[in-house]
Scaffold this active site. Structure first.
Site, PDB file in Angstrom:
ATOM      1  N   LYS A 130       2.310   9.033  -9.969  1.00 45.93           N
ATOM      2  CA  LYS A 130       2.075   7.586 -10.095  1.00 45.93           C
ATOM      3  C   LYS A 130       0.605   7.187  -9.936  1.00 45.93           C
ATOM      4  O   LYS A 130       0.184   6.182 -10.487  1.00 45.93           O
ATOM      5  CB  LYS A 130       2.917   6.820  -9.057  1.00 45.93           C
ATOM      6  CG  LYS A 130       4.381   6.731  -9.406  1.00 45.93           C
ATOM      7  CD  LYS A 130       5.111   5.854  -8.420  1.00 45.93           C
ATOM      8  CE  LYS A 130       6.586   5.793  -8.740  1.00 45.93           C
ATOM      9  NZ  LYS A 130       7.329   4.913  -7.847  1.00 45.93           N
TER      10      LYS A 130
ATOM     11  N   ASP B 176       7.621  -1.652  -9.616  1.00 45.49           N
ATOM     12  CA  ASP B 176       8.379  -1.365  -8.387  1.00 45.49           C
ATOM     13  C   ASP B 176       8.488  -2.607  -7.492  1.00 45.49           C
ATOM     14  O   ASP B 176       9.569  -2.943  -7.006  1.00 45.49           O
ATOM     15  CB  ASP B 176       7.720  -0.238  -7.583  1.00 45.49           C
ATOM     16  CG  ASP B 176       7.968   1.128  -8.201  1.00 45.49           C
ATOM     17  OD1 ASP B 176       9.002   1.304  -8.877  1.00 45.49           O
ATOM     18  OD2 ASP B 176       7.135   2.034  -8.003  1.00 45.49           O
TER      19      ASP B 176
END
Ligand code: ATR
Length: 290
Positions: free
Chosen positions: A73, A109
């Site tokens: 990420k 997220d």
């Protein structure tokens, strides 16, 4: 829907390692099929060493976008053409679009958490005070997005206290002065929790196979708190069961996974997904694993 991918099918690739546990491929593929969209979602396990070559190659194929998960990420960012401002602030990307050959990174997220929270509690994060357990990648995305969305106060508690202080400082400097590290002793924890509306566990404590572990002492839970857990395996963690027993409203972790996926789906296709169907697939896959 075509029975199998053809040369015109747009691919969505999940990059991470390992990916055996991921429920994102069936969650997206089911909805592509129901909406008759010519897309196909595929998991591709890739090591850190091979990431640059694999990503550069795939981005030149018939790929509409990527989801990115552990451990890539952060290190994917240097390979992107553009970065959304929230993802830049968070310092991590979980969704990438490819348009006219250009890659752009986003982070859904935190948005996923907020939408799940707002749907489950039928309220908004704006003006609420949050107490966050943990200061890892998930905590960063959630805390920064909460600050973006007007949270009144964010108190952060972490096993490694220095990381909680660093995260609070970063939020205060980059977004708004609304964050502080919650002290370590039980008294200061109790005080911070008494002043908070919502407790969020972002640590891995309570995750399968350590299902009996609680991320904080049970006596610190009080009925005025909304209790959210981002652990979704098991669906009902020990923290959520204890909170429910004390009369607290709860927000289970699977919702964040579903809504971060829904936000990514919209970025890939431009189409609002059928969130209920994503949820149905996610719940049935998780139920099969319990
Ligand atoms: P993720 O990307 O899922 O957020 P991470 O970045 O590894 O994962 O973060 C894990 C979080 O869980 C951290 O806040 C970690 O605390 P430390 O910063 O002290 O490592 C927390 N955590 C993990 N195991 C823990 C344990 N046994 N006790 C307390 N906190 C724990």
């Amino acid at each position: 829907m075509k029975p199998y991918p053809t040369v015109t099918t747009k691919l969505v690739i999940l990059l991470g390692n390992p990916l055996g546990h991921s429920i994102s491929p069936p969650m997206h593929n089911r909805v592509f099929e129901r909406l008759d969209l010519d897309y196909c979602y595929m998991p591709v396990e890739v090591t850190e060493e091979n990431l640059p070559t694999v990503f550069a190659g795939l981005a030149r194929m018939n790929v509409a976008g990527f989801n990115v998960t552990i451990p890539h990420k952060t290190n994917i960012i240097k390979h992107l053409d553009e970065l959304d401002p929230l993802a830049a602030t968070i310092g991590a990307v979980n969704t990438i679009t490819v348009r006219d050959g250009k890659t752009k990174g986003y982070n859904t997220d935190g948005e996923g958490f907020i939408r799940s929270f707002e749907e489950e509690t039928r309220s908004t994060v704006h003006g609420k005070s949050f107490f966050l357990l943990g200061s890892g990648g998930a905590a960063r995305a959630i805390a920064m997005t909460l600050a973006f969305h007007g949270a009144e106060k964010i108190s952060i508690h972490n096993r490694t206290a220095a990381k909680a202080e660093d995260l609070a400082d970063e939020i205060n400097k980059k977004i708004r002065p609304c964050a502080a590290a919650a002290g370590q002793p039980p008294d200061s924890l109790r005080k911070s929790l008494a002043e908070s509306d919502v407790l969020i566990n972002t640590t891995s404590l309570g995750m399968h196979p350590q299902e009996e572990v609680l991320p904080l002492e049970e006596s610190l839970l009080s009925p005025h708190l909304i209790v959210a857990d981002i652990v979704y395996n098991p669906l009902m963690t020990r923290l959520l069961k204890s909170a429910q027993g004390k009369g607290c409203p709860i927000v289970p972790g699977l919702g964040m996974l579903i809504y971060q996926g829904a936000a990514a789906f919209k970025l890939f296709t431009g189409v609002d997904p059928l969130v209920d169907q994503m949820a149905e697939v996610a719940h049935s896959l998780m139920a099969a694993r319990q």
